[in-house]
Scaffold this motif. Structure first.
Motif, short mmCIF file in Angstrom:
data_model
loop_
_atom_site.label_atom_id
_atom_site.label_comp_id
_atom_site.label_asym_id
_atom_site.label_seq_id
_atom_site.Cartn_x
_atom_site.Cartn_y
_atom_site.Cartn_z
N PHE A 286 7.96 -4.47 -9.16
CA PHE A 286 7.23 -3.13 -9.45
C PHE A 286 7.44 -2.53 -10.80
CE2 PHE A 286 8.63 -3.79 -5.05
CZ PHE A 286 7.30 -3.71 -4.24
N LEU A 287 6.24 -2.00 -11.25
CA LEU A 287 6.29 -1.26 -12.62
C LEU A 287 6.07 0.22 -12.31
CD1 LEU A 287 6.15 -2.43 -15.70
CD2 LEU A 287 3.63 -1.83 -15.34
N ILE A 288 6.75 0.86 -12.98
CA ILE A 288 7.25 2.37 -12.79
C ILE A 288 7.41 3.15 -14.35
CG2 ILE A 288 8.59 4.25 -11.91
CD1 ILE A 288 9.50 2.34 -9.76
N ILE B 221 3.14 0.56 -9.65
CA ILE B 221 2.33 -0.68 -9.76
C ILE B 221 3.13 -1.83 -9.14
CG2 ILE B 221 0.77 -2.11 -11.05
CD1 ILE B 221 0.60 -0.05 -12.94
N ALA B 222 2.35 -2.44 -7.93
CA ALA B 222 3.02 -3.80 -7.53
C ALA B 222 2.49 -4.80 -8.31
CB ALA B 222 2.41 -3.62 -5.93
N VAL C 90 -3.75 -6.03 -10.53
CA VAL C 90 -3.00 -4.81 -10.48
C VAL C 90 -2.91 -4.12 -9.13
CG1 VAL C 90 -2.69 -2.68 -11.50
CG2 VAL C 90 -3.01 -4.62 -13.04
N LYS C 91 -2.23 -3.82 -8.39
CA LYS C 91 -2.36 -3.25 -7.35
C LYS C 91 -1.75 -1.64 -7.54
CE LYS C 91 -2.76 -1.98 -3.07
NZ LYS C 91 -4.29 -1.91 -2.14
N THR D 184 0.76 -1.01 -0.06
CA THR D 184 -0.21 0.22 0.14
C THR D 184 0.57 1.34 0.21
OG1 THR D 184 -1.94 0.96 1.21
CG2 THR D 184 -0.13 0.01 2.70
N LEU D 185 0.14 2.58 -0.11
CA LEU D 185 1.06 3.63 -0.16
C LEU D 185 1.70 4.10 1.08
CD1 LEU D 185 1.91 6.29 -1.57
CD2 LEU D 185 -0.19 7.30 -0.94
#
Length: 239
Positions: free
Chosen positions: A175-177, A190-191, A228-229, A95-96
């Protein structure tokens, strides 16, 4: 006697000129140093994410100084107990999180800076530190292990139909950035879920012609049977 007085007067004037010259030079150096410092000096909040296999922080950028850099670091905390607690919390529930650091020069995170920043203190928040986040760990010493991304942003308005994305992380935590490469743009982290963590490519190019998370990402990840998270998605700071 007159000659001696004349000699003393000349010597005194010479010393005065020299002292004035060095004073002006020192003042100019201090002014230049202050100007250089002020260009990237400030409070640089960061998104915090990761898990047991790594901790990461991504600067929350804007298109104006002193925040006009996209920066991503891998770090650890000097306090081993807090370091482990943070890793476990992020691993159990992606989470953030964010950090509110002491003021520093962001440019010192550049790979070629002669005085590269090695560490800084920060307060860690569950949630966004400026948007009702809850302070969880105060005055933690952050040690920078690696600078994974350092890109200065341009204020010029640009349009692109494609977006460049990076996959970072190790093992089962990836993670996707998105690279911020146009204006306006969006910042997204995105995790990847358990089923999509096997995604091995370290770079993607996907259509990104709107200020939303591209459907191509959702499709690509869903085809692998995962979900997708979205940990962070920001458009307001990047207009």
């Amino acid at each position: 006697m007159r000659l001696k007085c004349f000699h003393l007067n000349v010597t005194s004037k010479l010393w005065f000129v020299l002292l004035l010259f060095f004073s002006i030079s020192a003042g100019a150096q201090q002014t230049t140093s202050s100007m250089t410092k002020s260009m990237s000096f400030g409070k640089h909040g960061m998104v915090v994410f990761g898990g047991l296999e790594g901790l990461y922080a991504s600067h929350m950028p804007m298109f104006h100084a002193p925040h006009d850099y996209q920066v991503l670091i891998r770090f650890h905390l000097v306090d081993p107990k807090v370091d482990q607690q943070l890793r476990q919390r992020l691993s159990r529930k992606p989470t953030l999180w964010s950090l509110d650091p002491e003021d520093f020069e962001l440019s010192r995170l550049g790979p070629e800076h002669p005085q590269a920043l090695q560490q800084f203190t920060a307060v860690f928040f569950e949630g966004h530190f400026e948007r009702d986040g809850k302070a969880r760990y105060a005055k933690q010493m952050v040690v920078i292990d690696e600078v994974l991304m350092f890109r200065q942003l341009s204020m010029q308005e640009r349009n692109h139909t494609d977006g460049h994305y990076r996959v970072i992380g190790h093992g089962h935590e990836r993670f996707l950035i998105k690279e911020i490469d146009r204006r306006p743009d969006f910042d997204v982290i995105i995790a990847l879920s358990k089923k999509t963590r096997q995604f091995q490519d370290n770079a993607l190019v996907l259509p990104s012609d709107a200020m939303t998370i591209p459907s191509a990402i959702l499709t690509l990840l869903s085809e692998q049977g995962g979900s997708v998270k979205v940990l962070y998605f920001e458009t307001g700071d990047l207009q």
